[in-house]
Structures are given as C-alpha cells and as structure tokens.
Design a protein around this motif. Structure first.
Motif, PDB file in Angstrom:
ATOM      1  N   LEU A  89      -2.561 -16.145 -12.012  1.00 54.61           N
ATOM      2  CA  LEU A  89      -1.378 -15.285 -11.930  1.00 54.61           C
ATOM      3  C   LEU A  89      -0.469 -15.691 -10.771  1.00 54.61           C
ATOM      4  O   LEU A  89       0.755 -15.698 -10.906  1.00 54.61           O
ATOM      5  N   VAL A  90      -1.088 -16.024  -9.641  1.00 55.95           N
ATOM      6  CA  VAL A  90      -0.308 -16.436  -8.477  1.00 55.95           C
ATOM      7  C   VAL A  90       0.513 -17.678  -8.796  1.00 55.95           C
ATOM      8  O   VAL A  90       1.695 -17.783  -8.452  1.00 55.95           O
ATOM      9  N   GLN A  96       3.911 -16.518  -3.182  1.00 50.19           N
ATOM     10  CA  GLN A  96       3.552 -17.189  -1.945  1.00 50.19           C
ATOM     11  C   GLN A  96       2.269 -16.594  -1.363  1.00 50.19           C
ATOM     12  O   GLN A  96       2.079 -15.372  -1.375  1.00 50.19           O
ATOM     13  N   TYR A  97       1.410 -17.451  -0.812  1.00 50.18           N
ATOM     14  CA  TYR A  97       0.170 -16.969  -0.205  1.00 50.18           C
ATOM     15  C   TYR A  97       0.446 -16.137   1.033  1.00 50.18           C
ATOM     16  O   TYR A  97      -0.335 -15.230   1.359  1.00 50.18           O
ATOM     17  N   TYR A  99       2.663 -13.936   1.283  1.00 56.04           N
ATOM     18  CA  TYR A  99       2.861 -12.572   0.772  1.00 56.04           C
ATOM     19  C   TYR A  99       1.506 -11.897   0.561  1.00 56.04           C
ATOM     20  O   TYR A  99       1.301 -10.744   0.965  1.00 56.04           O
ATOM     21  N   ILE A 100       0.568 -12.618  -0.063  1.00 55.78           N
ATOM     22  CA  ILE A 100      -0.745 -12.040  -0.355  1.00 55.78           C
ATOM     23  C   ILE A 100      -1.492 -11.688   0.923  1.00 55.78           C
ATOM     24  O   ILE A 100      -2.025 -10.578   1.061  1.00 55.78           O
ATOM     25  N   TYR A 101      -1.502 -12.611   1.886  1.00 58.03           N
ATOM     26  CA  TYR A 101      -2.232 -12.345   3.131  1.00 58.03           C
ATOM     27  C   TYR A 101      -1.560 -11.241   3.937  1.00 58.03           C
ATOM     28  O   TYR A 101      -2.244 -10.430   4.589  1.00 58.03           O
ATOM     29  N   GLY A 102      -0.240 -11.187   3.875  1.00 56.87           N
ATOM     30  CA  GLY A 102       0.479 -10.115   4.563  1.00 56.87           C
ATOM     31  C   GLY A 102       0.181  -8.759   3.956  1.00 56.87           C
ATOM     32  O   GLY A 102      -0.061  -7.776   4.668  1.00 56.87           O
ATOM     33  N   GLU A 103       0.195  -8.703   2.625  1.00 59.88           N
ATOM     34  CA  GLU A 103      -0.125  -7.454   1.920  1.00 59.88           C
ATOM     35  C   GLU A 103      -1.578  -7.052   2.146  1.00 59.88           C
ATOM     36  O   GLU A 103      -1.893  -5.868   2.284  1.00 59.88           O
ATOM     37  N   ALA A 104      -2.472  -8.038   2.171  1.00 62.87           N
ATOM     38  CA  ALA A 104      -3.891  -7.747   2.401  1.00 62.87           C
ATOM     39  C   ALA A 104      -4.078  -7.099   3.764  1.00 62.87           C
ATOM     40  O   ALA A 104      -4.804  -6.095   3.902  1.00 62.87           O
ATOM     41  N   HIS A 105      -3.419  -7.624   4.770  1.00 66.38           N
ATOM     42  CA  HIS A 105      -3.529  -7.056   6.115  1.00 66.38           C
ATOM     43  C   HIS A 105      -2.949  -5.640   6.154  1.00 66.38           C
ATOM     44  O   HIS A 105      -3.556  -4.724   6.735  1.00 66.38           O
ATOM     45  N   ARG A 106      -1.806  -5.464   5.506  1.00 63.66           N
ATOM     46  CA  ARG A 106      -1.164  -4.138   5.494  1.00 63.66           C
ATOM     47  C   ARG A 106      -2.034  -3.111   4.779  1.00 63.66           C
ATOM     48  O   ARG A 106      -2.233  -1.995   5.275  1.00 63.66           O
ATOM     49  N   LYS A 107      -2.567  -3.482   3.620  1.00 62.92           N
ATOM     50  CA  LYS A 107      -3.409  -2.552   2.856  1.00 62.92           C
ATOM     51  C   LYS A 107      -4.664  -2.205   3.645  1.00 62.92           C
ATOM     52  O   LYS A 107      -5.131  -1.054   3.626  1.00 62.92           O
TER      53      LYS A 107
END
Length: 220
Positions: A89-90, A96-97, A99-107
C-alpha cells in the motif's frame, strides 16, 4: 458468503468453541501468557481463560492511516514502538516513510500512552522473554494487529508464540502462519467481508469492562 453469515452467536460462543481447539491443559500447565490484540479480543480472551490462573494482558497498538484516507490502514505501531508497514500500500500510494514514522510517534505519544495509564495504571507491557504467549482476537481482517503483536513480542525472545482467533480470511492465515508456532482458529474464509458479519451480535466493549478485565486479580 451466505453460509458463513452469523456462524458465531457472540464472543462467549467463540471462546467456548476456541477452547475445544486450543490445548487448554497445556495452556494451564505451561502457564501461557494470554495477550489480547483488540478490545473485543480482550473480552473473548477473558471468557476463554475463565477461572484459569494464567495472566491476561492487552498489547495496545494504533493504526496509521493513509494521508487523506482515514479508512485505509497502511501501518500500525505498538506500545513498545514496533512498527509494521503494509509495503504494498505504501508503494502504491507513494507514501513517504517520514510520514509513517512521524504518525507512529504521534499516535504513541497522544493515544497509546494514555491507554496504558488509563487501563493498566501506567504499568509497561510485561516482559515475554522465555514465555509461551497466546495472542487472541475475535477476528482478523488484514492481520495487521497480529503482525504488530508478533513483531513486538518476538523481539522480546519468547519461548513460543501461538495465535487464537475465531474467524479470519484465508490469505491472512497464510500471512501469519510463518511467524507463529501454531494458529488455533475456527473458520478461515476465502471471501472475507468484515468480522462483525460472522457474529450474530458483537457488542462494543465499554471502558468499564476493559478496566475490569485488566484489573482482574489474576492479572499481574
């Protein structure tokens, strides 16, 4: 699809039937750690354990959705900050990775830690080193919750990891099999729609119940 609709009455029915395919005597004798991967899975696991002395816990995780599409899960992060990414899907959506790592940290910071404090009084997830672990859920549409739990727990070097799930798609079963020592399930379905379709009733698990299940005297 029709023949599978409402094949289970409720979570209690699923728990009773799973108890027939899980080696319950081994579960008790070897002190398997029971770990739910969803709220519904926690209720099912609680019913499955019944009066057994085995510990019950919940591995919290949160979905990371595609940008501008809050219905498409592209990754998932666990409370120990392990991340599982749906690479297909990515790649397809050009995500962009960063985005994923940023969202993971935020969540993790904004949601998961609050759950840990609310439902587990701040206690970190227990070590599974050298333990036999049983991951439990009521159903698994994509396998992402199980994959995230597997990645998290395997990093802790357990003795073995098993999965117990009432219903799941056939391709999700194929996805999970290489990572688990065994999978105990009731139905694997080719044309899987959504988990709720296969239960007559699948009630939302209220907060008070979560606190009850995780605060049970058998929990450590």
């Amino acid at each position: 699809m029709k023949k599978y609709k409402h094949i289970l009455k409720n979570r209690e029915d699923a728990a009773n039937k799973l108890a027939d395919v899980i080696p319950m005597q081994r579960l008790k004798d070897e002190s398997w750690k029971i770990v739910a991967v969803s709220k519904g899975g926690l209720e099912l696991a609680y019913m499955l354990r019944k009066k057994l002395p085995n510990t019950l816990d919940f591995l919290f995780s949160e979905a990371i959705m595609a940008p501008n599409n809050d219905e498409c899960e592209v990754a998932r992060v666990s409370e120990r900050e392990e991340i599982v990414i749906n690479e297909q899907l990515v790649s397809t959506f050009g995500i962009q990775y960063d985005y994923i790592y940023g969202e993971a940290h935020r969540k993790h910071e904004e949601q998961i830690l609050s759950y840990v404090y609310q439902y587990r009084k701040g206690r970190p997830f227990s070590s599974m080193k050298d333990q036999v672990v049983l991951l439990v859920d009521e159903g698994s549409e994509t396998g992402m919750k199980f994959m995230t739990a597997l990645k998290t727990i395997l990093a802790m070097r357990p003795k073995a990891v098993y999965i117990a799930v009432a219903v799941l798609p056939s391709d999700t079963l194929d996805l999970l099999e290489p990572f688990a020592d065994d999978i105990f399930f009731l139905y694997d379905i080719d044309d899987y729609v959504e988990t709720a379709l296969y239960y007559e009733e699948l009630e939302k698990v209220e907060e008070e119940k979560l606190e009850k299940y995780l605060g049970d005297k058998n929990e450590i």
